[in-house]
Design a protein around this motif. Structure first.
Motif, mmCIF file in Angstrom:
data_model
loop_
_atom_site.group_PDB
_atom_site.id
_atom_site.type_symbol
_atom_site.label_atom_id
_atom_site.label_comp_id
_atom_site.label_asym_id
_atom_site.label_seq_id
_atom_site.Cartn_x
_atom_site.Cartn_y
_atom_site.Cartn_z
ATOM 1 N N PHE A 356 31.031 64.718 6.139
ATOM 2 C CA PHE A 356 29.889 64.248 5.364
ATOM 3 C C PHE A 356 29.535 65.307 4.317
ATOM 4 O O PHE A 356 29.401 66.492 4.645
ATOM 5 C CB PHE A 356 28.666 64.037 6.258
ATOM 6 N N LEU A 358 26.404 66.090 1.860
ATOM 7 C CA LEU A 358 25.007 65.704 1.667
ATOM 8 C C LEU A 358 24.440 66.439 0.458
ATOM 9 O O LEU A 358 24.567 67.667 0.364
ATOM 10 C CB LEU A 358 24.166 66.046 2.908
ATOM 11 N N ALA A 420 25.205 58.744 9.417
ATOM 12 C CA ALA A 420 24.664 58.904 8.058
ATOM 13 C C ALA A 420 23.241 58.367 7.977
ATOM 14 O O ALA A 420 22.358 58.985 7.363
ATOM 15 C CB ALA A 420 25.564 58.191 7.056
ATOM 16 N N GLN A 421 23.003 57.226 8.629
ATOM 17 C CA GLN A 421 21.656 56.663 8.624
ATOM 18 C C GLN A 421 20.673 57.568 9.368
ATOM 19 O O GLN A 421 19.514 57.717 8.966
ATOM 20 C CB GLN A 421 21.683 55.268 9.261
ATOM 21 N N GLN A 424 19.811 60.439 7.079
ATOM 22 C CA GLN A 424 18.850 59.993 6.069
ATOM 23 C C GLN A 424 17.451 59.856 6.664
ATOM 24 O O GLN A 424 16.453 60.228 6.038
ATOM 25 C CB GLN A 424 19.281 58.640 5.494
ATOM 26 N N ILE A 444 24.609 60.768 0.687
ATOM 27 C CA ILE A 444 25.646 61.220 1.620
ATOM 28 C C ILE A 444 26.968 60.541 1.300
ATOM 29 O O ILE A 444 27.038 59.310 1.181
ATOM 30 C CB ILE A 444 25.251 60.913 3.083
ATOM 31 N N ILE A 446 30.958 60.109 2.669
ATOM 32 C CA ILE A 446 31.686 60.220 3.941
ATOM 33 C C ILE A 446 33.174 60.018 3.694
ATOM 34 O O ILE A 446 33.583 59.062 3.032
ATOM 35 C CB ILE A 446 31.199 59.170 4.957
ATOM 36 N N HIS A 477 24.011 56.357 1.181
ATOM 37 C CA HIS A 477 25.274 56.866 1.710
ATOM 38 C C HIS A 477 26.412 55.935 1.294
ATOM 39 O O HIS A 477 26.196 54.753 1.019
ATOM 40 C CB HIS A 477 25.219 57.004 3.234
#
Length: 753
Positions: A356, A358, A420-421, A424, A444, A446, A477
Motif C-alpha cells: 500500500f 498512502l 485500505a478501507q 481510510q 491509497i 495498492i 483507494h
C-alpha cells in the motif's frame, strides 16, 4: 551556613519568576577578591584572610544554586543534583575548617571526606538526568565516558604511583588510596561531560565552558594535593582549584536554570570522536611508556582495558548508523531504505502480499497555513493511527513527506481492499494539534504480489501509479490494474518531472498586455507561466497546470510565479515603467496565511500593493464563497486588486457577485469568441458589462483575436481587452519595447488610482 543563605534566598521567591542576581554577583566578586589576595600573598596576610574569602565564595555559590533550584521549582533535576553537589562540598569545607582547632591541616583524611565524596555521585546524577534525554544513544555515550574514565585512571595510576609507594609521610595505604581516588573521580566527571558535548544532540546550557573549567580546576587541585599531601596547609594555592571550581560549577547551574538544557542539530562543543581519540591515545601512551621504563602494573592493566573497551562503542556506532540510515527521524518508522531492506525477504516465488502507498490529501495546505511544526505533529499522529489496524509483523514505513507505505503478507484482493478501507477510516475523526482540529484524508494505491510482480522496484512503481489514480479520481483507494499503466505511468513520469522542475527553476513567465479600450493605453499585464521542459521545449500552462493542481503542487507553483512577477514589476518600476501585473491563483492557494505571505513579498521588493492584481477563477470562488470572500477582503483592504477570472462559466455567480470583494470581472473567452457568429452572445456580453458597471467593477475581455470583435466591445463599453489581436504573451524583456511602440503617450495610471 544554612542560616546564612536559604531564608534570605527563599523569601518571596515562590511568587516571583525572576530571583535576584545578587548571589551570582557576590560569587564572582568574592572569587575575584580571593584570586587578588592570593596574588598579593603575605602583604595582606592571605593565609588568614584567604581562608574566609574562600569559604565566602563557596557559601555564595551555594546561594546561587539555591536560587537556581527555586527558579526552576524542582522541575529540572540536573539543577537540583548540581546544587546538592555544590552544597555537599561546601558543607565539607565548613566542617573541615570548624574542626581544625589551630592546626594547619587535618590528617590525610577526615570526616569531611564524606561530604567531599558525596559531591561526585551528585554531579554524576546531574549528568545522568541529562543523558536520559538522549534516547537511543545513552549506552554508546556511557561507554564513551567509561573509556575516558579508564584512560584517565591509567594516567593517574602511572603519575600517582609514587605517592602510594612512599606512603606520603606516614599515611596508611587506605588514606593514600582515598587521596588518589579524587583525581580519578574528577576525570570521570570530565569524560562524562566530554561525552555529552560530543553527543550531537544536546546542549549543556549557555555556560557549559564553566562546567568544564570547574571540573578541570578540581582535577588540578586534587592532583596537586595528592603529589604534595604531606606539605598541604589550609590557605595554600592548592585551595584555589577547589574554590574557583565550586564557583564555576555554581555559575553553570545558574545558566542551566535560566536557559535550560535544549536539544540542537549542530554542535558548538566537541566533535563526536574527540573524546574516544584522546582516551585511546592516552592509553597507548601509557603502554608505550611502560615498555620503556618501570611503571605501576595497575596503570598498564587500566590502559589495556581502555583499548579493549574502546572497540565496543565502535560496534554501537555501527549499529546506530545502520538504524539511523533505515529509520525515519520524525516518526521512528522505517524509511524508504528500511522498507526496501525488509521487503527483500518477503517477495519472491508465489508468496502473496499487498503493498500500500498512502499519500495524505492537501497536506501542504496544513504546512502553509499552520506551520511545519504542526505539520510534523500531524504526521506523527497520522502514523500512530495508521498503525492501529496493522498486525505486529506487518511492515509500516514513512517514505518521506506525507507518504507512507504498508506491506501485508498473505492478503487476497478482497482482503487488501478491506484493509485500505480500515486505513481510510482511521482518519475519519479530526486530529487535534494544540488548539487546531485538523480534518485530513488519504489516497491509497495498492499493488499485489505476485500478480503485479515480485521485483521490489516494479511493485513500488505500480503501487505509486495506483495511488496517483486514487488521488486523481478522489476515490480514496485504488487497486492497480494493467489499464492504469497507459496514462498512469505517463502521468507519474510527468509528475516526477514537474516536481524536479519546481526544484530546478525550469519555469518562466511571459506577460500579455491588457489594453485600456477608451484610450488604447497599457497599464497592466497578465503573467502567464511557461515550462521550459529540458526535452519537450517550452510547454503552455494547459499541458501541466491541471496535473499540478491534481497533485497538490499548485501552492508551490503559485508561490514561484508570485515571486517572479512581483520581482519583475519592481524592476520595471525602477526602469520607469509604471504598470501592474495580474497573477492567476488556484483555489487551493486561498488560505488564511495568503495575505501575510503576499504583503511580505511586496515589502521585500519594495512594490506598492496597487501594482499587483490577483486573478481567481469563478468556479474556485464559488466552491467556498464565504471562506474566499474573507481572505480576498483582507487582500483588497491592503490595496491589492482582485479580478474574477473566467466569469460566466460558474454557477450562482450573480447571487454572490455583490458580496465578493473584487475590482474586475474577466469575461471568459468563450463569450468573446461566440460574438462573431452569435448575436445573442453580444447581447449577453453587453448585459454583463452593464451589470459589472452598476457594481463599480471593470470588465476585461480576453481572447480578442480580431478587429471586428474589438469594435463591438468598444461599442458595448468594455473597459479592457487582451488577446492575440494586440499581442501574444511576451517575454519580460520585450514588454517595455512593445508598450513604447504600441501604447499612446497619454497612457495614464488611472486603473491604479
Amino acid at each position: 551556613m544554612r542560616a546564612v543563605v536559604p531564608r534570605e534566598a527563599v523569601g518571596g521567591s515562590a511568587e516571583r519568576t525572576e530571583i535576584s542576581r545578587i548571589p551570582v554577583i557576590t560569587t564572582v566578586v568574592v572569587s575575584a577578591l580571593y584570586v587578588v589576595g592570593l596574588l598579593l600573598g603575605d602583604r595582606v596576610r592571605f593565609e588568614v584572610i584567604g581562608v574566609w574569602l574562600g569559604i565566602g565564595a563557596e557559601v555564595a555559590a551555594v546561594a546561587v544554586c539555591v536560587c537556581a533550584v527555586l527558579r526552576t521549582r524542582l522541575t529540572q533535576w540536573q539543577v537540583v543534583f548540581g546544587g546538592a553537589a555544590v552544597t555537599a562540598y561546601t558543607v565539607g569545607d565548613v566542617y573541615y575548617l570548624s574542626t581544625l582547632q589551630g592546626q594547619q591541616a587535618h590528617a590525610v583524611i577526615s570526616a569531611a571526606d564524606v561530604a567531599y565524596f558525596a559531591f561526585y555521585p551528585l554531579m554524576l546524577g546531574a549528568l545522568a538526568v541529562t543523558v536520559r534525554k538522549l534516547k537511543g544513544v545513552t549506552w554508546p555515550l556511557l561507554l564513551d565516558s567509561l573509556v575516558g574514565a579508564l584512560a584517565a585512571a591509567s594516567l593517574m595510576a602511572m603519575i600517582l604511583a609514587p605517592v602510594l609507594r612512599s606512603g606520603a609521610g606516614g599515611g596508611t595505604t587506605f588514606e593514600m588510596i582515598v587521596v588518589v581516588i579524587y583525581p580519578v573521580l574528577d576525570l570521570l566527571l570530565i569524560t562524562a561531560v566530554g561525552g555529552l558535548l560530543a553527543s550531537r544532540g544536546l546542549d549543556l546550557g549557555p555556560r557549559w565552558l564553566l562546567l568544564v573549567l570547574g571540573l578541570v580546576l578540581f582535577a588540578a587541585a586534587d592532583i596537586a594535593f595528592a603529589l604534595g599531601v604531606q606539605d598541604y596547609v589550609v590557605g595554600s594555592a592548592v585551595d584555589t582549584g577547589w574554590i574557583l571550581g565550586i564557583a564555576a560549577i555554581a555559575l553553570w547551574i545558574d545558566g542551566v536554570a535560566r536557559g535550560g538544557v535544549s536539544f540542537r542539530h549542530q554542535d558548538r562543543g566537541l566533535p563526536a570522536v574527540t573524546m574516544l581519540m584522546v582516551s585511546t591515545t592516552a592509553a597507548v601512551a601509557v603502554l608505550i611508556i611502560g615498555c620503556q621504563m618501570p611503571i605501576a602494573p595497575l596503570a598498564q592493566v587500566l590502559a589495556a582495558l581502555t583499548l579493549l573497551l574502546a572497540a565496543v562503542p565502535l560496534l554501537f556506532r555501527n549499529r546506530m548508523l545502520v538504524t539511523l540510515a533505515t529509520t525515519d527521524e520524525l516518526t521512528k518508522l522505517p524509511n524508504r531504505r528500511g522498507l526496501v531492506t525488509d521487503l527483500r525477504g518477503r517477495l519472491g516465488g508465489r508468496h502473496s502480499g499487498a503493498l500500500f502507498f498512502l499519500d495524505l490529501d492537501r497536506f501542504k495546505d496544513v504546512n502553509d497555513a499552520l506551520g511545519h511544526s504542526v505539520g510534523d505533529a500531524l504526521l506523527v499522529q497520522v502514523s500512530e493511527r495508521f498503525a492501529r489496524p496493522l498486525r505486529p509483523n506487518d511492515l509500516f514505513a514513512r517514505l518521506g513527506g506525507d507518504e507512507f507505505a504498508v506491506f501485508l503478507d498473505g492478503l487476497s484482493r478482497e482482503e487488501a481492499l478491506v484493509v485500505a478501507q480500515r486505513l481510510q477510516a482511521e482518519l475519519t475523526e479530526p486530529i487535534q494539534i494544540g488548539t487546531a482540529s485538523i480534518k485530513i484524508s488519504v489516497s491509497i494505491g495498492i499493488a499485489l504480489t505476485p500478480e503485479n510482480g515480485t521485483d521490489i522496484s516494479l511493485l513500488m512503481r505500480k503501487a505509486d501509479i495506483a495511488m496517483f489514480r486514487a488521488k486523481s479520481t478522489r476515490s480514496g483507494h485504488h487497486l492497480y490494474s494493467s489499464m492504469d499503466d497507459d496514462g498512469g505511468a505517463r502521468k507519474l513520469r510527468t509528475l516526477q518531472e514537474l516536481r524536479a522542475a519546481l526544484v530546478e527553476g525550469q519555469f518562466e513567465l511571459h506577460y500579455q498586455p491588457k489594453v485600456n479600450l477608451p484610450d488604447d493605453g497599457v497599464t497592466s499585464v497578465e503573467a502567464l507561466v511557461r515550462w521550459n521542459h529540458p526535452l519537450l521545449g517550452q510547454l503552455p500552462p494547459t499541458s501541466f497546470l491541471p496535473l499540478a493542481e491534481e497533485a497538490g503542487l499548485m501552492p508551490q507553483l503559485s508561490t514561484l510565479v508570485l515571486e517572479a512577477a512581483v520581482g519583475q514589476v519592481s524592476r520595471w518600476h525602477a526602469d520607469g515603467l509604471t504598470i501592474s501585473v495580474a497573477v492567476n491563483l488556484s483555489g487551493s492557494c486561498i488560505q488564511p496565511d495568503l495575505p501575510r505571505q503576499i504583503l511580505a513579498l511586496l515589502e521585500q521588493h519594495g512594490t506598492p500593493p496597487q501594482r499587483l492584481m490577483l486573478e481567481i477563477t469563478e468556479d474556485m470562488l464559488m466552491a467556498d464563497p464565504v471562506h474566499s470572500a474573507k481572505i480576498l477582503a483582507r487582500l483588497r483592504n491592503a490595496g491589492i486588486q482582485i479580478s474574477i477570472d473566467d466569469f460566466g462559466t460558474g454557477y450562482s455567480s450573480l447571487a454572490y457577485l455583490r458580496d465578493l470583494p473584487a475590482d474586475e470581472l474577466k469575461l471568459d473567452r468563450s463569450f468573446i469568441t461566440a460574438m462573431r457568429t452569435d448575436p445573442r452572445a453580444g447581447g449577453l456580453v453587453g448585459s454583463i458589462i452593464d451589470l459589472a458597471h452598476s457594481l463599480d467593477l471593470r470588465v476585461v475581455a480576453e481572447g480578442v483575436d480580431n478587429a471586428e470583435t474589438l469594435v463591438e466591445l468598444r461599442a458595448l463599453g468594455c473597459d479592457l481587452a487582451q488577446g492575440f489581436h494586440f499581442a501574444k504573451p511576451l517575454p519580460a524583456a520585450k514588454v517595455a519595447p512593445w508598450i513604447t511602440k504600441h501604447a499612446l503617450p497619454a497612457t495614464a495610471t488611472s486603473l491604479l488610482g
